[in-house]
Enzyme design. Structure first.
Site, PDB file in Angstrom:
ATOM      1  N   CYS A 116      58.952  57.380  14.196  1.00  0.00           N
ATOM      2  CA  CYS A 116      60.082  55.907  13.666  1.00  0.00           C
ATOM      3  C   CYS A 116      60.782  56.674  13.286  1.00  0.00           C
ATOM      4  O   CYS A 116      61.105  55.264  13.162  1.00  0.00           O
ATOM      5  CB  CYS A 116      58.275  55.261  13.224  1.00  0.00           C
ATOM      6  SG  CYS A 116      56.807  54.623  14.338  1.00  0.00           S
ATOM      7  N   HIS A 257      62.277  50.544   9.313  1.00  0.00           N
ATOM      8  CA  HIS A 257      61.671  50.212  10.890  1.00  0.00           C
ATOM      9  C   HIS A 257      60.949  48.850  10.691  1.00  0.00           C
ATOM     10  O   HIS A 257      60.505  49.395   9.626  1.00  0.00           O
ATOM     11  CB  HIS A 257      60.384  51.485  10.034  1.00  0.00           C
ATOM     12  CG  HIS A 257      59.871  52.375  11.636  1.00  0.00           C
ATOM     13  ND1 HIS A 257      60.322  51.491  12.897  1.00  0.00           N
ATOM     14  CD2 HIS A 257      58.763  51.998  11.444  1.00  0.00           C
ATOM     15  CE1 HIS A 257      59.275  51.790  13.615  1.00  0.00           C
ATOM     16  NE2 HIS A 257      57.939  52.084  12.809  1.00  0.00           N
ATOM     17  N   ASN A 287      56.455  46.699  16.997  1.00  0.00           N
ATOM     18  CA  ASN A 287      57.394  48.008  16.192  1.00  0.00           C
ATOM     19  C   ASN A 287      58.265  48.858  18.214  1.00  0.00           C
ATOM     20  O   ASN A 287      56.987  49.456  18.664  1.00  0.00           O
ATOM     21  CB  ASN A 287      55.984  48.497  15.599  1.00  0.00           C
ATOM     22  CG  ASN A 287      56.624  50.276  15.428  1.00  0.00           C
ATOM     23  OD1 ASN A 287      57.399  51.047  15.834  1.00  0.00           O
ATOM     24  ND2 ASN A 287      55.734  50.799  14.434  1.00  0.00           N
TER      25      ASN A 287
HETATM   26  C1  LIG Z   1      46.863  47.850  12.601  1.00  0.00           C
HETATM   27  C2  LIG Z   1      46.885  46.561  11.056  1.00  0.00           C
HETATM   28  C3  LIG Z   1      47.770  45.721  11.426  1.00  0.00           C
HETATM   29  C4  LIG Z   1      45.279  45.908  10.362  1.00  0.00           C
HETATM   30  O1  LIG Z   1      45.018  45.526   9.790  1.00  0.00           O
HETATM   31  P1  LIG Z   1      44.504  45.412   8.747  1.00  0.00           P
HETATM   32  O2  LIG Z   1      44.669  44.018   8.239  1.00  0.00           O
HETATM   33  O3  LIG Z   1      44.393  46.828   7.996  1.00  0.00           O
HETATM   34  O4  LIG Z   1      43.602  45.139   8.935  1.00  0.00           O
HETATM   35  P2  LIG Z   1      41.214  44.607   8.530  1.00  0.00           P
HETATM   36  O5  LIG Z   1      41.398  46.121   8.068  1.00  0.00           O
HETATM   37  O6  LIG Z   1      41.944  43.209   7.917  1.00  0.00           O
HETATM   38  O7  LIG Z   1      40.614  44.263   9.598  1.00  0.00           O
HETATM   39  C5  LIG Z   1      40.441  45.468  11.215  1.00  0.00           C
HETATM   40  C6  LIG Z   1      39.358  44.749  11.807  1.00  0.00           C
HETATM   41  O8  LIG Z   1      40.556  44.121  13.104  1.00  0.00           O
HETATM   42  C7  LIG Z   1      40.034  44.317  14.551  1.00  0.00           C
HETATM   43  N1  LIG Z   1      41.529  44.296  14.411  1.00  0.00           N
HETATM   44  C8  LIG Z   1      41.679  45.281  14.839  1.00  0.00           C
HETATM   45  N2  LIG Z   1      43.041  45.266  15.980  1.00  0.00           N
HETATM   46  C9  LIG Z   1      43.107  43.653  16.564  1.00  0.00           C
HETATM   47  C10 LIG Z   1      43.281  42.461  16.822  1.00  0.00           C
HETATM   48  N3  LIG Z   1      44.341  42.633  17.609  1.00  0.00           N
HETATM   49  N4  LIG Z   1      43.168  41.595  17.237  1.00  0.00           N
HETATM   50  C11 LIG Z   1      41.613  41.699  16.103  1.00  0.00           C
HETATM   51  N5  LIG Z   1      41.373  41.977  15.756  1.00  0.00           N
HETATM   52  C12 LIG Z   1      41.272  43.411  15.294  1.00  0.00           C
HETATM   53  C13 LIG Z   1      39.532  45.738  14.147  1.00  0.00           C
HETATM   54  O9  LIG Z   1      39.202  46.165  15.418  1.00  0.00           O
HETATM   55  C14 LIG Z   1      39.021  45.689  12.439  1.00  0.00           C
HETATM   56  O10 LIG Z   1      37.568  44.856  12.640  1.00  0.00           O
HETATM   57  P3  LIG Z   1      36.094  45.517  12.091  1.00  0.00           P
HETATM   58  O11 LIG Z   1      36.121  45.656  10.898  1.00  0.00           O
HETATM   59  O12 LIG Z   1      34.833  44.895  12.817  1.00  0.00           O
HETATM   60  O13 LIG Z   1      35.988  46.757  12.752  1.00  0.00           O
HETATM   61  C15 LIG Z   1      47.161  47.211   9.998  1.00  0.00           C
HETATM   62  O14 LIG Z   1      46.349  48.459   9.497  1.00  0.00           O
HETATM   63  C16 LIG Z   1      48.629  48.155  10.499  1.00  0.00           C
HETATM   64  O15 LIG Z   1      49.406  47.464  10.465  1.00  0.00           O
HETATM   65  N6  LIG Z   1      48.653  49.644  10.271  1.00  0.00           N
HETATM   66  C17 LIG Z   1      50.118  50.032  10.468  1.00  0.00           C
HETATM   67  C18 LIG Z   1      49.502  50.629  11.456  1.00  0.00           C
HETATM   68  C19 LIG Z   1      51.220  50.436  12.096  1.00  0.00           C
HETATM   69  O16 LIG Z   1      51.862  49.587  12.236  1.00  0.00           O
HETATM   70  N7  LIG Z   1      51.727  52.458  12.636  1.00  0.00           N
HETATM   71  C20 LIG Z   1      52.790  52.192  13.316  1.00  0.00           C
HETATM   72  C21 LIG Z   1      53.514  53.192  11.418  1.00  0.00           C
HETATM   73  S1  LIG Z   1      55.326  53.887  12.548  1.00  0.00           S
END
Ligand SMILES: CC(C)(COP(=O)(O)OP(=O)(O)OC[C@H]1O[C@@H](n2cnc3c(N)ncnc32)[C@H](O)[C@@H]1OP(=O)(O)O)[C@@H](O)C(=O)NCCC(=O)NCCS
Length: 330
Positions: A116, A257, A287
């Protein structure tokens, strides 16, 4: 020693595939919902490359737009740099295909693999080649077809990413005819993070085998929460550095980004800057890794968000964990 050449951005381009994949489409593929995706990420839809389209196909369209914008003939290019982690194939460099198809017969080419952060890093490489006096016209493209390495059974990753390409042409400031000036940027990394965000299969660590296929190692893997915290911290840090060096009032627009609306909002809150300084298109494209900053840069230009004389700050961060920023004065 030759004198350093002031560098400018002579042209910008972008290209996204026509096919739209909405959150509602994803609801039919994995256990997710439009509401969850919008609340957690700000993404509503993303673009997906059709069959037969490869990364260079998108890159070339973005490149052509940047060259047209600059009024530069491909024959006058000295170098093509492509930032990508989803090139046409592991080698040769996708930049060589882009150069060949553009008809850039007098240019060299290579790829930059910094995920990224790819475009902001490749831009510093390319612009500094011009600054050194070695090359006059360097085309930098960020292009990805992430949909080919996404696991559409893994809701943790497949909802976040999309495909696209963006390009910038760096020349001397005089040749850039009043477009933005390249001021510099930064590059940093925290190593040892192969398990946080990666496409593990197919390299020397896990060469392709039946086992790597069975374990789905040729798809992207990600520890979302770790990436979230890392992204907020380094994004805030990068913007803070620019504020300290130039002052808040110099900043015209921040084009980060396009990672996740919540990450962007949390980082802006940490540095105490208002969200109206930010240009975001994440709702439409998700993204797109190395393509995200140059697509947004061209769209910000089209929207009149690049203000004459003001700074354009582009922080980026991702797998590696590599991060950095690109700084222009428009
Ligand atoms: C992935 C992301 C959106 C998750 O959001 P979050 O607020 O951390 O999520 P939470 O911790 O509140 O919830 C996680 C739960 O949601 C669930 N979940 C993950 N993706 C899901 C989706 N697409 N739909 C529904 N539920 C989802 C997980 O399984 C987890 O469930 P569990 O608690 O039963 O294990 C967030 O962590 C994120 O954006 N991280 C950065 C990722 C990124 O941008 N990467 C590229 C960088 S260059």
């Amino acid at each position: 020693m030759t004198e350093l050449v002031p560098v400018g951005v002579a042209g910008l381009g972008r290209c996204v595939p026509d096919k739209v994949l909405t959150n509602f489409d994803l609801e039919k593929m994995v256990d997710t919902s439009d509401e969850w995706i919008v609340q957690r990420t700000g993404i509503r839809e993303r673009r997906i490359a059709g069959e037969g389209t490869v990364t260079s196909t998108l890159a070339i369209q973005a490149a052509r737009q940047a060259l047209e914008h600059a009024g530069v003939d491909p024959l006058d290019l000295d170098l093509v740099v492509c930032a990508t982690v989803t090139g046409d194939q592991p080698f040769p460099a996708t930049a060589c295909r882009i150069g060949f198809d553009l008809g850039a017969k007098n240019a060299g080419g290579f790829d930059v693999a910094a995920a990224c952060s790819g475009f902001v890093i490749a831009s510093q490489v390319g612009a500094n080649m011009v600054r050194s006096g070695q090359f006059r016209r360097v085309l930098v493209v960020g292009a990805e077809i992430l949909s080919r390495i996404l696991d559409y059974t893994d809701r943790n990753t497949c909802v976040l990413f999309g495909d696209g390409a963006g390009a910038a042409l760096y020349t001397s400031l005089a040749d850039a005819k009043g477009q933005g000036e390249f001021l510099g940027g930064s590059m940093s990394m925290e190593g040892g993070a192969e398990d946080v965000l990666a496409n593990p299969g197919g390299g020397s660590r896990f060469p392709a085998s039946l086992e790597t296929i069975e374990k789905r190692l040729h798809f992207m893997k990600m520890g979302g929460t770790k990436v979230f915290r890392f992204a907020v911290r380094v994004f805030a840090d990068l913007v803070r550095r620019v504020v300290e060096q130039y002052g808040r009032e110099q900043i015209g627009v921040i084009i980060p980004h396009q990672v996740n609306q919540r990450i962007i909002e949390a980082a802006m809150e940490q540095v105490g800057l208002p969200m109206d300084l930010v240009f975001s298109n994440i709702d439409r494209y998700g993204n797109t890794s190395a393509a995200s900053v140059p697509i947004a840069l061209r769209e910000a230009y089209d929207a009149g968000r690049l203000q004459k004389g003001k700074l354009v700050v582009m922080p980026a961060f991702g797998a590696g964990m590599a991060w950095g920023h690109l700084l222009l004065r428009w």
